[in-house]
Design an enzyme around this catalytic site. Sequence first.
Site, PDB file in Angstrom:
ATOM      1  N   CYS A   1      40.866  37.645  50.446  1.00  0.00           N
ATOM      2  CA  CYS A   1      40.484  39.057  50.548  1.00  0.00           C
ATOM      3  C   CYS A   1      40.508  39.613  49.139  1.00  0.00           C
ATOM      4  CB  CYS A   1      41.450  39.825  51.445  1.00  0.00           C
ATOM      5  SG  CYS A   1      41.119  41.608  51.506  1.00  0.00           S
TER       6      CYS A   1
ATOM      7  N   GLU B   1      33.412  40.348  52.590  1.00  0.00           N
ATOM      8  CA  GLU B   1      33.403  38.916  52.316  1.00  0.00           C
ATOM      9  C   GLU B   1      31.978  38.534  51.961  1.00  0.00           C
ATOM     10  OE1 GLU B   1      35.709  37.056  51.710  1.00  0.00           O
ATOM     11  OE2 GLU B   1      37.496  37.634  52.849  1.00  0.00           O
TER      12      GLU B   1
END
Length: 239
Positions: A2, A107
């Site tokens: 992340c 992402e």
Amino acid sequence: MCGRFVSTTPPDQLAKYFGAELMEELVEETAGNYNVAPTQAVYTVYEDDGGRRLDAFHWGLVPFWAKDPKIGSRMINARAETLVEKNSYRRPFAKRRCIVPADGFYEWKKIEGQTKKQPMYMSRVDGEPFAFAGLWEVWKDENHTDPDGEPLRLLSCTIITGEPNEKVAEVHDRMPVMLPPDRWDAWLDRDLHDTDVLQEFLVPAPAELFEIHPVSTDVNKVANNGPGLIEEADPVSEA
């Protein structure tokens, strides 16, 4: 991993949502960040002797034994599978756990036949914040002191990542660990040190919780910000 997320919910609302005391210096903060990046300050829910608090921590955990705080730039994420093995994370996993609120995260998806990756934005279908599982630490700068002669302190955190659910797996092979409300109390409990029990919390959040769509490559640049970053966009192309 992340590496970018969105934080737009005002701190007073986050404090109420997580049942935390809002630290005074955050009261006036209202501007949202649509492109939160490593080493920036991030809202963090944690517990200390005074109870549950919401504060702003440096994103990138700096172990108490570190000689240089720059090491934190390499510790923005901690793998759930190796928390008890890594010297940097073993102690905070047992004693200093936190929650990092996020309104969504990004992402980058590999596109077959292309070198460019497609940024994807992930948020909750119900509009509620995610509660990322995290760890925090206190690093003391022995070379600099405050007016009382005490070493200056840096509060830092890392976000735990684990296996993705089936929906996120279509985009990336890792995702942040997210905690449901019924596990917040135990996760933040400073008296809970059983890492075997805590390890059971580190599972993928349900796929039905997620809404995912492509966004502009503008998010690739940390300097870019604003609500336009999370708007659905046409897929990237090599042209």
